[in-house]
Design a protein around this motif. Structure first.
Motif, PDB file in Angstrom:
ATOM      1  N   GLU A  64     -67.456  55.985 -94.767  1.00  0.00           N
ATOM      2  CA  GLU A  64     -66.866  55.542 -95.670  1.00  0.00           C
ATOM      3  C   GLU A  64     -67.064  53.916 -95.567  1.00  0.00           C
ATOM      4  OE1 GLU A  64     -62.805  56.811 -96.055  1.00  0.00           O
ATOM      5  OE2 GLU A  64     -63.189  59.111 -96.467  1.00  0.00           O
ATOM      6  N   GLY A  65     -66.128  53.367 -94.703  1.00  0.00           N
ATOM      7  CA  GLY A  65     -66.258  51.928 -94.603  1.00  0.00           C
ATOM      8  C   GLY A  65     -65.852  51.031 -95.490  1.00  0.00           C
ATOM      9  N   TYR A  66     -65.004  51.436 -96.369  1.00  0.00           N
ATOM     10  CA  TYR A  66     -64.476  50.661 -97.450  1.00  0.00           C
ATOM     11  C   TYR A  66     -62.897  50.160 -97.108  1.00  0.00           C
ATOM     12  CZ  TYR A  66     -68.568  51.127-100.360  1.00  0.00           C
ATOM     13  OH  TYR A  66     -69.789  50.912-100.716  1.00  0.00           O
ATOM     14  N   LYS A  67     -62.729  49.009 -97.443  1.00  0.00           N
ATOM     15  CA  LYS A  67     -61.118  48.672 -97.391  1.00  0.00           C
ATOM     16  C   LYS A  67     -60.706  48.444 -98.829  1.00  0.00           C
ATOM     17  CE  LYS A  67     -57.878  44.888 -96.226  1.00  0.00           C
ATOM     18  NZ  LYS A  67     -57.943  43.482 -95.634  1.00  0.00           N
ATOM     19  N   TRP A  68     -59.771  49.193 -99.263  1.00  0.00           N
ATOM     20  CA  TRP A  68     -59.403  49.248-100.617  1.00  0.00           C
ATOM     21  C   TRP A  68     -57.697  48.641-100.544  1.00  0.00           C
ATOM     22  CZ3 TRP A  68     -61.484  51.727-104.712  1.00  0.00           C
ATOM     23  CH2 TRP A  68     -63.027  52.591-104.561  1.00  0.00           C
ATOM     24  N   SER A  69     -57.476  48.204-101.989  1.00  0.00           N
ATOM     25  CA  SER A  69     -56.146  47.553-102.170  1.00  0.00           C
ATOM     26  C   SER A  69     -56.063  47.769-103.609  1.00  0.00           C
ATOM     27  CB  SER A  69     -56.027  46.173-101.540  1.00  0.00           C
ATOM     28  OG  SER A  69     -57.030  45.356-102.264  1.00  0.00           O
ATOM     29  N   PHE A  70     -54.536  48.150-103.829  1.00  0.00           N
ATOM     30  CA  PHE A  70     -54.215  48.228-105.310  1.00  0.00           C
ATOM     31  C   PHE A  70     -53.105  47.434-105.588  1.00  0.00           C
ATOM     32  CE2 PHE A  70     -56.445  52.143-104.392  1.00  0.00           C
ATOM     33  CZ  PHE A  70     -57.571  52.330-105.299  1.00  0.00           C
TER      34      PHE A  70
ATOM     35  N   PHE B  44     -71.178  46.716-102.544  1.00  0.00           N
ATOM     36  CA  PHE B  44     -70.342  45.929-101.162  1.00  0.00           C
ATOM     37  C   PHE B  44     -69.126  45.545-101.627  1.00  0.00           C
ATOM     38  CE2 PHE B  44     -74.832  45.743-100.031  1.00  0.00           C
ATOM     39  CZ  PHE B  44     -74.445  45.713 -98.726  1.00  0.00           C
ATOM     40  N   GLU B  45     -68.726  44.897-102.891  1.00  0.00           N
ATOM     41  CA  GLU B  45     -67.555  44.649-103.502  1.00  0.00           C
ATOM     42  C   GLU B  45     -67.146  45.026-104.847  1.00  0.00           C
ATOM     43  OE1 GLU B  45     -65.742  40.528-101.940  1.00  0.00           O
ATOM     44  OE2 GLU B  45     -67.985  40.447-101.716  1.00  0.00           O
ATOM     45  N   GLU B  46     -65.959  45.300-105.262  1.00  0.00           N
ATOM     46  CA  GLU B  46     -65.785  45.430-106.626  1.00  0.00           C
ATOM     47  C   GLU B  46     -64.138  45.160-106.801  1.00  0.00           C
ATOM     48  OE1 GLU B  46     -65.545  48.947-110.049  1.00  0.00           O
ATOM     49  OE2 GLU B  46     -65.577  49.529-108.002  1.00  0.00           O
ATOM     50  N   TRP B  47     -64.129  44.142-107.663  1.00  0.00           N
ATOM     51  CA  TRP B  47     -62.677  43.965-107.803  1.00  0.00           C
ATOM     52  C   TRP B  47     -62.161  43.877-109.459  1.00  0.00           C
ATOM     53  CZ3 TRP B  47     -62.926  39.042-110.258  1.00  0.00           C
ATOM     54  CH2 TRP B  47     -64.043  38.201-109.857  1.00  0.00           C
ATOM     55  N   LEU B  48     -60.957  43.813-109.775  1.00  0.00           N
ATOM     56  CA  LEU B  48     -60.541  43.439-111.160  1.00  0.00           C
ATOM     57  C   LEU B  48     -59.020  42.753-110.979  1.00  0.00           C
ATOM     58  CD1 LEU B  48     -60.748  44.065-114.304  1.00  0.00           C
ATOM     59  CD2 LEU B  48     -59.454  46.020-113.823  1.00  0.00           C
TER      60      LEU B  48
ATOM     61  N   PHE C  72     -57.216  45.796-108.419  1.00  0.00           N
ATOM     62  CA  PHE C  72     -57.719  46.410-107.410  1.00  0.00           C
ATOM     63  C   PHE C  72     -58.810  45.670-106.662  1.00  0.00           C
ATOM     64  CE2 PHE C  72     -60.849  48.039-110.593  1.00  0.00           C
ATOM     65  CZ  PHE C  72     -61.863  47.907-109.764  1.00  0.00           C
ATOM     66  N   ALA C  73     -59.069  46.315-105.507  1.00  0.00           N
ATOM     67  CA  ALA C  73     -60.164  45.591-104.974  1.00  0.00           C
ATOM     68  C   ALA C  73     -60.721  46.567-103.868  1.00  0.00           C
ATOM     69  CB  ALA C  73     -59.889  44.198-104.151  1.00  0.00           C
ATOM     70  N   ARG C  74     -62.105  46.689-103.684  1.00  0.00           N
ATOM     71  CA  ARG C  74     -62.659  47.228-102.773  1.00  0.00           C
ATOM     72  C   ARG C  74     -63.797  46.405-102.028  1.00  0.00           C
ATOM     73  NH1 ARG C  74     -67.373  51.174-105.924  1.00  0.00           N
ATOM     74  NH2 ARG C  74     -67.744  51.722-103.794  1.00  0.00           N
ATOM     75  N   GLU C  75     -63.700  46.547-100.578  1.00  0.00           N
ATOM     76  CA  GLU C  75     -64.806  45.823 -99.849  1.00  0.00           C
ATOM     77  C   GLU C  75     -65.614  46.545 -98.774  1.00  0.00           C
ATOM     78  OE1 GLU C  75     -64.753  41.667 -97.131  1.00  0.00           O
ATOM     79  OE2 GLU C  75     -62.909  42.491 -97.884  1.00  0.00           O
TER      80      GLU C  75
END
Length: 438
Positions: A158-164, A127-131, A143-146
């Motif tokens: 897909e359904g994921y919001k990504w940010s770098f 559901f979430e991953e971030w660093l 980075f982060a994915r939600e």
């Protein structure tokens, strides 16, 4: 270096629990049990942490949570398929949390950079991953994915919001395309040789060593004996000083990997074996072969200088347990890594356990700031000559869920008997037994 680890909604842990290795500012005793961290003069970490608690209070689940996060980082990209279930289990004794994802967060220092990494996931998906990274103690969101399944901007599958962030260099979007709902971006980035994120993978795969309480793995110690002369000498010295009657050890195997062994390893993991040597690989992959090998212990006659050979299987359970952990112990101390052990005292005498712990607390031995985290029921280790209050933790069940808290919360007096205080229930975390009449 581990700063702290947090877990929420995993097995017996319902609410967020945090194990911190940060040294308390107001504690002045046993300063040698702490060390400073790079680039931050105000932060010191403890060299070891002991976790006490009754049976079924959740001590092992805390360590299992660390193991789960490590395994996910290492294997989710390379060894899991699209429909494989993720190895997490929520707190089941609450109707709400049973439906929610489990969360794992870790703050650590690797190659002088502090990182914060977290994931939230259930059996089906991440559901979430971030660093977050702190080069020179400046925060950078790498980075982060939600997961946002109801957001119309994203594709249904897909359904994921990504940010770098700008601090994360190199290929990112290309690697993002490889990430599955049941895999971690960190794992794919390392597999694709991303220069920055590959270091995060190395921290989990190489710096964190976890041992269960059962005697299961002699492979690592065997590889030490056959591959590192200086460690072999220290290994023999440790066995001698432990008073188990062994004067030397012989092994009749060649632990180097064969071409057939290497052909079964994917290229990504093989490069890590080649970089660091085969110690960590052998620990995980060649256990069956190594346990079938001939390990000979040498004992001296009590009436002459003659030597007698014994097979390792004829040694006591305690000797075999010491053989198992000695390789990890010496290697971790030499290389400044982290050693996590469930039920350290298993088959070991209290005096020996305390002597091993003090190796981590001795800056003349622990020159590279290695850390030890272990669970135990051995109350003889509870003394102010071995531990500071910020090194001792307790688990107990509160409304059927695990609660983790430090001895520091009770502000024990300097002259207080910690062992007696614990056994009298002053700090909680002891079993309440009513007679046991059968």
């Amino acid at each position: 270096m581990l700063v702290e680890f947090s877990v929420e909604n995993y097995r017996s842990i319902q609410e967020k629990q945090t194990l911190s290795m940060v040294a308390a500012d107001n504690e002045t005793m046993l300063d040698s049990n702490t060390f400073p961290v790079p680039n931050n003069d105000d932060l010191r970490l403890v060299t070891s942490a002991a976790i006490y608690g009754p049976n079924a209070s959740g001590k092992s689940n805390l360590l299992k949570a660390i193991q789960v996060l490590k395994n996910l980082v290492i294997t989710s990209a390379s060894r899991m398929q699209i429909r494989d279930k993720l190895p997490v289990e929520p707190f089941k004794l609450n109707s709400e949390t049973a439906k929610k994802p489990s969360s794992f967060e870790v703050i650590f220092i690797h190659e002088k950079i502090r990182y914060e990494y977290g994931v939230s996931l259930n059996r089906e998906r991440v559901f979430e991953e971030w660093l977050i990274a702190y080069p020179n103690e400046i925060q950078e969101n790498w980075f982060a994915r939600e997961y946002l399944p109801d957001n119309p901007k994203f594709e249904p599958n897909e359904g994921y919001k990504w940010s770098f962030g700008k601090g994360l260099k190199g290929e990112k979007r290309r690697i993002q395309k490889f990430v599955r709902s049941n895999s971690l971006f960190i794992s794919h980035a390392a597999q694709n040789n991303h220069p920055q994120l590959r270091e995060i993978f190395k921290y989990f795969s190489e710096r964190i060593n976890i041992l269960e309480h059962r005697y299961t793995d002699i492979g690592f110690s065997l590889s030490i004996l056959n591959n590192d002369i200086s460690l072999r000498e220290n290994f023999i010295k440790l066995m001698l000083k432990a008073d188990v009657g062994i004067s030397d050890i012989k092994i009749d195997i060649d632990p180097r990997l064969t071409s057939e062994d290497l052909s079964e390893i994917d290229p990504f993991h093989l490069q890590f074996i080649n970089e660091k040597g085969n110690l960590h690989y052998m620990m995980d992959e060649t256990l069956d072969t190594l346990e079938e090998s001939d390990i000979i212990t040498i004992h001296k006659m009590n009436d002459s200088d003659q030597e007698v050979e014994f097979d390792i299987v004829d040694e006591s359970t305690g000797t075999k347990r010491l053989f198992e952990i000695a390789g990890y112990w010496l290697y971790v101390l030499q290389n400044g890594e982290i050693l996590i052990i469930d039920e350290l005292e298993t088959s070991l005498h209290s005096v020996l356990s305390k002597a091993l712990i003090k190796m981590f607390n001795n800056p003349e031995i622990n020159k590279n700031n290695a850390q030890l985290i272990f669970t135990t029921h051995d109350t003889t280790l509870l003394d102010d000559e071995t531990f500071r209050p910020d090194q001792i933790w307790f688990t107990e069940k509160d409304n059927s869920m695990t609660k983790l808290y430090p001895l520091l919360d009770f502000r024990p007096r300097e002259d207080e008997s910690l062992q007696q205080g614990y056994l009298l229930g002053r700090y909680g975390a002891i079993p309440f037994i009513n007679g046991l009449r059968i």
